[in-house]
Structure formats: C-alpha cells, structure tokens
Design an enzyme around this catalytic site. Structure first.
Site, PDB file in Angstrom:
ATOM      1  N   ASP A 278      85.191   6.354  -7.252  1.00 16.68           N
ATOM      2  CA  ASP A 278      85.594   5.126  -7.911  1.00 16.68           C
ATOM      3  C   ASP A 278      84.336   4.483  -8.499  1.00 16.68           C
ATOM      4  O   ASP A 278      83.399   4.157  -7.757  1.00 16.68           O
ATOM      5  CB  ASP A 278      86.272   4.184  -6.899  1.00 16.68           C
ATOM      6  CG  ASP A 278      86.872   2.954  -7.572  1.00 16.68           C
ATOM      7  OD1 ASP A 278      86.351   2.538  -8.619  1.00 16.68           O
ATOM      8  OD2 ASP A 278      87.846   2.406  -7.022  1.00 16.68           O
TER       9      ASP A 278
ATOM     10  N   PHE B  27      86.738  -0.700  -1.076  1.00 12.59           N
ATOM     11  CA  PHE B  27      87.597  -1.765  -1.586  1.00 12.59           C
ATOM     12  C   PHE B  27      89.019  -1.545  -1.071  1.00 12.59           C
ATOM     13  O   PHE B  27      89.536  -0.429  -1.132  1.00 12.59           O
ATOM     14  CB  PHE B  27      87.573  -1.717  -3.121  1.00 12.59           C
ATOM     15  CG  PHE B  27      88.176  -2.914  -3.778  1.00 12.59           C
ATOM     16  CD1 PHE B  27      87.414  -4.053  -3.988  1.00 12.59           C
ATOM     17  CD2 PHE B  27      89.501  -2.915  -4.184  1.00 12.59           C
ATOM     18  CE1 PHE B  27      87.960  -5.168  -4.604  1.00 12.59           C
ATOM     19  CE2 PHE B  27      90.056  -4.029  -4.794  1.00 12.59           C
ATOM     20  CZ  PHE B  27      89.290  -5.152  -5.011  1.00 12.59           C
TER      21      PHE B  27
ATOM     22  N   TYR C 285      87.568  -4.290 -16.610  1.00 16.03           N
ATOM     23  CA  TYR C 285      87.327  -5.735 -16.771  1.00 16.03           C
ATOM     24  C   TYR C 285      86.076  -6.230 -16.060  1.00 16.03           C
ATOM     25  O   TYR C 285      85.775  -7.409 -16.110  1.00 16.03           O
ATOM     26  CB  TYR C 285      88.546  -6.549 -16.328  1.00 16.03           C
ATOM     27  CG  TYR C 285      89.057  -6.256 -14.931  1.00 16.03           C
ATOM     28  CD1 TYR C 285      88.431  -6.771 -13.816  1.00 16.03           C
ATOM     29  CD2 TYR C 285      90.190  -5.476 -14.745  1.00 16.03           C
ATOM     30  CE1 TYR C 285      88.891  -6.501 -12.540  1.00 16.03           C
ATOM     31  CE2 TYR C 285      90.669  -5.188 -13.479  1.00 16.03           C
ATOM     32  CZ  TYR C 285      90.010  -5.708 -12.371  1.00 16.03           C
ATOM     33  OH  TYR C 285      90.474  -5.427 -11.119  1.00 16.03           O
ATOM     34  N   LYS C 286      85.359  -5.347 -15.386  1.00 11.16           N
ATOM     35  CA  LYS C 286      84.127  -5.780 -14.712  1.00 11.16           C
ATOM     36  C   LYS C 286      82.965  -5.604 -15.696  1.00 11.16           C
ATOM     37  O   LYS C 286      82.881  -6.345 -16.670  1.00 11.16           O
ATOM     38  CB  LYS C 286      83.948  -4.999 -13.420  1.00 11.16           C
ATOM     39  CG  LYS C 286      85.037  -5.374 -12.404  1.00 11.16           C
ATOM     40  CD  LYS C 286      85.053  -4.525 -11.171  1.00 11.16           C
ATOM     41  CE  LYS C 286      86.143  -5.014 -10.221  1.00 11.16           C
ATOM     42  NZ  LYS C 286      86.541  -3.982  -9.247  1.00 11.16           N
TER      43      LYS C 286
ATOM     44  N   ARG D 243      77.987 -13.465  -3.181  1.00 11.11           N
ATOM     45  CA  ARG D 243      77.795 -12.283  -4.022  1.00 11.11           C
ATOM     46  C   ARG D 243      77.357 -12.700  -5.425  1.00 11.11           C
ATOM     47  O   ARG D 243      77.994 -13.559  -6.048  1.00 11.11           O
ATOM     48  CB  ARG D 243      79.140 -11.556  -4.077  1.00 11.11           C
ATOM     49  CG  ARG D 243      79.082 -10.123  -4.436  1.00 11.11           C
ATOM     50  CD  ARG D 243      80.423  -9.466  -4.185  1.00 11.11           C
ATOM     51  NE  ARG D 243      81.453  -9.960  -5.102  1.00 11.11           N
ATOM     52  CZ  ARG D 243      82.403  -9.189  -5.637  1.00 11.11           C
ATOM     53  NH1 ARG D 243      82.466  -7.909  -5.351  1.00 11.11           N
ATOM     54  NH2 ARG D 243      83.301  -9.692  -6.444  1.00 11.11           N
TER      55      ARG D 243
HETATM   56  C1  LIG Z   1      87.764  -4.078  -8.753  1.00 16.46           C
HETATM   57  C2  LIG Z   1      88.131  -2.859  -8.000  1.00 16.46           C
HETATM   58  C3  LIG Z   1      89.423  -2.348  -8.048  1.00 16.46           C
HETATM   59  C4  LIG Z   1      90.480  -3.095  -8.809  1.00 16.46           C
HETATM   60  O1  LIG Z   1      91.689  -2.438  -8.882  1.00 16.46           O
HETATM   61  P1  LIG Z   1      92.819  -3.035  -9.823  1.00 16.46           P
HETATM   62  O2  LIG Z   1      93.830  -1.990  -9.841  1.00 16.46           O
HETATM   63  O3  LIG Z   1      92.196  -3.328 -11.151  1.00 16.46           O
HETATM   64  O4  LIG Z   1      93.291  -4.322  -9.234  1.00 16.46           O
HETATM   65  C5  LIG Z   1      89.692  -1.163  -7.375  1.00 16.46           C
HETATM   66  N1  LIG Z   1      88.728  -0.531  -6.676  1.00 16.46           N
HETATM   67  C6  LIG Z   1      87.466  -1.008  -6.605  1.00 16.46           C
HETATM   68  C7  LIG Z   1      86.436  -0.268  -5.820  1.00 16.46           C
HETATM   69  C8  LIG Z   1      87.136  -2.190  -7.246  1.00 16.46           C
HETATM   70  O5  LIG Z   1      85.907  -2.664  -7.169  1.00 16.46           O
END
Ligand SMILES: *Cc1c(COP(=O)(O)O)cnc(C)c1O
Length: 430
Positions: free
Chosen positions: A198, A129, A223-224, A389
């Site tokens: 992560d 990401f 939030y996911k 997705r």
């Molecule tokens: C959703 C996601 C993020 C989100 O980071 P925020 O700081 O909440 O914007 C970071 N890393 C991964 C791998 C994600 O899937």
C-alpha cells in the site's frame, strides 16, 4: 541553533520554491496535513469547470470519446506510473484505496492458492492502517485464511512456508516509519510469498521503484500526496508477470475485454485494465489529473529525487527545531531519525493533551492532525502516547513555514493555551 534568518536563506536557495505557485493556499495557513488531504492545485477549479460546462454540458455523451473520458483510468495511470517506478500501461487510476486493496489482495490470494495451495496465512503489520486490516480480515474469513499481525521489526521472521501473501503499507500512517521495500520484497520472495504494497503515504511523497523492488501488487491513494482532492480516485498496479494471469473479483464491465460488445459472459481485458470495475467518476478524475500534473512539474528539477531531498531537509529541520525550542514539554519523537526509514511526516507523542495541542495549532493556522495512540502497543506502557502528526509536502512547504510551525507549537505549550475548553472538544474527524 538554526535561526529564522537561516530558514529564509534556505528558502531563497530552494530550487523547488516556485512550485508553491501551482497551489491555492489560504492566507495565514501553514499546511502540514498534505499526508491526509493534499492542497488544491491552482489549475483544478478551471479544469473541473471545463469538464462540467464543456465536456458534460456541450459534449454530452460524445465526450466519452471526444474528451477521452473512457481512457482516463489508463491515461492517469501512466502519469502515476512515473511516480512509482512502473511502466506505461501498468497502472490504472480507479475506485478507492480500500476497494483496490480488496481487488489486488483477492487476486494475490487466488494466485497463491493455485500455486501453493497449502499456504493459509496472510501476514501484515499490527499498526497498519485499519481499513487495510479490515479488508484483509473479511477476505481471510471468506477464503479460509488466517491473518497474522506482527510488529514492524518481526515481518521477515513471520514469513514461514505457510504464508501466502505479505500485505504491508510502505510508510506507516501513524509513525511515518518506512519499510525497505526492496529487501522486504526479496525476503518474501525467498520464502515463496507474494507481496501487496500500500503506497498511500508513499506515492508522491518518497521515491518508489516497484520494478526495482520486484513487487507483485501495489495500490495507493489519490487525495494525499497526489493532491487529487477529497475522495479522489486511487490506483492499482500489478506486475506485468501477473497482470494477465488472474481475474479480480469485482468483475464489472469496465474490466471486460470488449465492454461495448455487451456479451453476457465476462471476458477479462488484457493487463491492468481488468482491475477496473464500473463507470468512473470523470469529474474527480479531471481533478486528480491536475494534482498529478503538480508532481510531474518537478521532473525538470529532478522529480521525486529532488522532492525527497527537500522533504528530508524539512523533516530534519522540524525535528531539530522541536528539540531545540520545545524541550521540557513532554514531547517525544516516534518517527525514525534514519533517513532510509523515514517517510515525509514527523510524528510526536505526548501522554496528555495531544488532541488539544493540535486544535490550538489549527486555531493559529498551523494545520496538522491527531491520531490516538496505538491501542495494541500501549498495554505495556504506563500511559497511552497520543500522536501529533505533521506531514511535509515539499511542493508547497518551505523552511520558514517549518520554523514558524515550531514557533507556534512552542507558544501553545509555553502558554498552556491548549488547556482551553474549546480545544478539548473532539470532532468527528480528527
Ligand atoms: C489513507 C489510507 C487509506 C484510505 O483508504 P480509502 O479507501 O481512501 O478511505 C487506506 N490505506 C492507507 C494505508 C491509508 O493511509
């Protein structure tokens, strides 16, 4: 061929079916985007209203003690710990995923520098990401490291004796491919490399056992799959063997050993609390707790293992139905078929119209999302393969939903409905 009747029968036998009642889902929506933003739990509006009117409105500043505000990061952390194979006292809910990554990656780099100062490389995955890569780029630049990005099947080969830290996302956001955390961590440790995982697409989605994997550091998103609401606090975990050894760089007063002594010198708290920085968003914490409780409600039914087996059944069904019913429309599967390599989402690619197809589905109430094809791997291919997705959250998605989603996809493709101009206009958030 699996029929609609078969899917209804699967729903009728599903022991997790009743959990859908814990959520507020709008009428007519099949929500396949819980991997981006989880659904609103039924308990959240009342709990947040109570935090506002009673705890803030009447309790005022007394609520830091009386309503337990001050210890929310640890209390929620203990709930998250149950979902990721950590022990009580090892996780804090705090800040955002990006910020927590900065904190733990920085701590890992300091630790590596003290123990093995010659190692000047951080390894990650090219398709990680972007925020993870951006944070790593900035830390590497600041500390004089090189960030080496490799393809997912080249990770272990990259672990040479100049590598300090391996930073990976357990489940890939774009493809849903999952790393074997135990074997990758073991390979990293054999090479003397610390690991940062992560768990943004893992916590609440797939069983994770940080202790069994013997991981070093982990972070994840609220939030996911944790259903904490937009911008919910994220979390951080550090293996207890490291927790007291290193200070994270955002040394704010909430990570101090005794914040209310107001001493001029920083003295880090013991354990994971030193990974806090400043005052926490209490209203967001209240909402996150309701989201966590929806996952913990599965414990009498088998918890994450039960969720996982339903998740695999749903994603297997979706893949099968797409292949049976939507053949000849140029869709390819990028998510691994192998269960051990699959997260809780299914990603399809198409060289043309992926964005518009997703928009047409959303107009029909089937909410998934679109991700642009990977620019780093598309160079050798004739066309960039964009991604449709679909996230599967077994707490509130059923087998009939899955059947209906594929039926809508089939109709959108067969009628060419996606070619309509309104579905071809890009929005700011995809
Ligand atoms: C959703 C996601 C993020 C989100 O980071 P925020 O700081 O909440 O914007 C970071 N890393 C991964 C791998 C994600 O899937």
């Amino acid at each position: 061929m699996t029929t609609l009747q078969d899917c209804r029968a699967l729903d009728a036998q599903d022991p997790l079916r009743e959990l859908r009642g814990l959520f507020t889902l709008p009428e007519g929506v099949i929500y396949l985007d819980g991997n981006s933003l989880g659904v609103l739990p039924r308990a959240t509006p009342g709990r947040v209203a109570q935090a506002i009117t009673e705890e803030w409105g009447r309790g005022l500043i007394r609520s830091w003690n009386d309503a337990g505000w001050f210890s929310l990061p640890q209390r929620l952390g203990d709930k998250i710990a149950q979902l990721v194979g950590a022990e009580p006292g090892e996780v804090v809910a705090t800040d955002s995923t990006s910020i927590n990554l900065y904190k733990v990656l920085s701590a890992a780099l300091r630790m590596a520098a003290d123990r093995q100062p010659g190692r000047k490389r951080v390894v990650s995955e090219r398709s990680n990401f972007p925020t993870d890569l951006y944070i790593a780029q900035s830390l590497c630049k600041e500390r004089g490291y090189e960030l080496q990005l490799v393809d997912d099947d080249r990770v272990e080969q990259a672990l040479g004796n100049d590598v300090a830290v391996l930073m990976l996302t357990h489940v890939n956001y774009r493809t849903g491919a999952m790393h074997d955390m135990n074997s990758v961590t073991a390979a990293a440790h054999r090479a003397g490399v610390l690991t940062v995982w992560d768990l943004a697409h893992s916590a609440g989605a797939v069983p994770v056992d940080l202790h069994a994997a013997d991981a070093d550091f982990a972070i994840g998103c609220g939030y996911k799959y944790l259903n904490g609401g937009p911008g919910a606090p994220a979390f951080a975990w550090v293996h207890p063997r490291h927790a007291d050894c290193f200070e994270q760089p955002l040394s704010g007063w909430w990570g101090h050993a005794a914040p209310f002594e107001f001493t001029p010198e920083y003295r880090p708290a013991q354990g994971i609390s030193r990974y806090l920085c400043g005052t926490q968003p209490i209203l967001s914490m209240a909402a996150l707790e309701c989201g966590l409780d929806t996952l913990l409600a599965t414990q009498p039914m088998g918890g994450m293992r039960a969720l996982r087996s339903k998740s695999l059944a749903l994603t297997d069904l979706f893949i099968q139905l797409v292949e049976e019913r939507c053949g000849g429309h140029g869709l390819s599967l990028v998510t691994p078929r192998e269960h051990g390599r699959r997260g809780s989402q299914v990603c399809l690619t198409r060289s043309e119209g992926a964005y518009a197809i997703v928009q047409a589905l959303i107009a029909r109430g089937v909410i998934g999302d679109f991700r642009a094809g990977d620019p780093s791997t598309s160079s050798g291919q004739p066309e960039r393969q964009d991604i449709l997705r679909f996230g599967f959250t077994p707490l509130y998605i059923g087998f009939e939903d899955t059947w209906s989603a594929v039926e809508h996809l089939k109709q959108v493709l067969e009628t060419g409905e996606w070619r309509r101009p309104e579905f071809n206009q890009k929005h700011a958030v995809t």
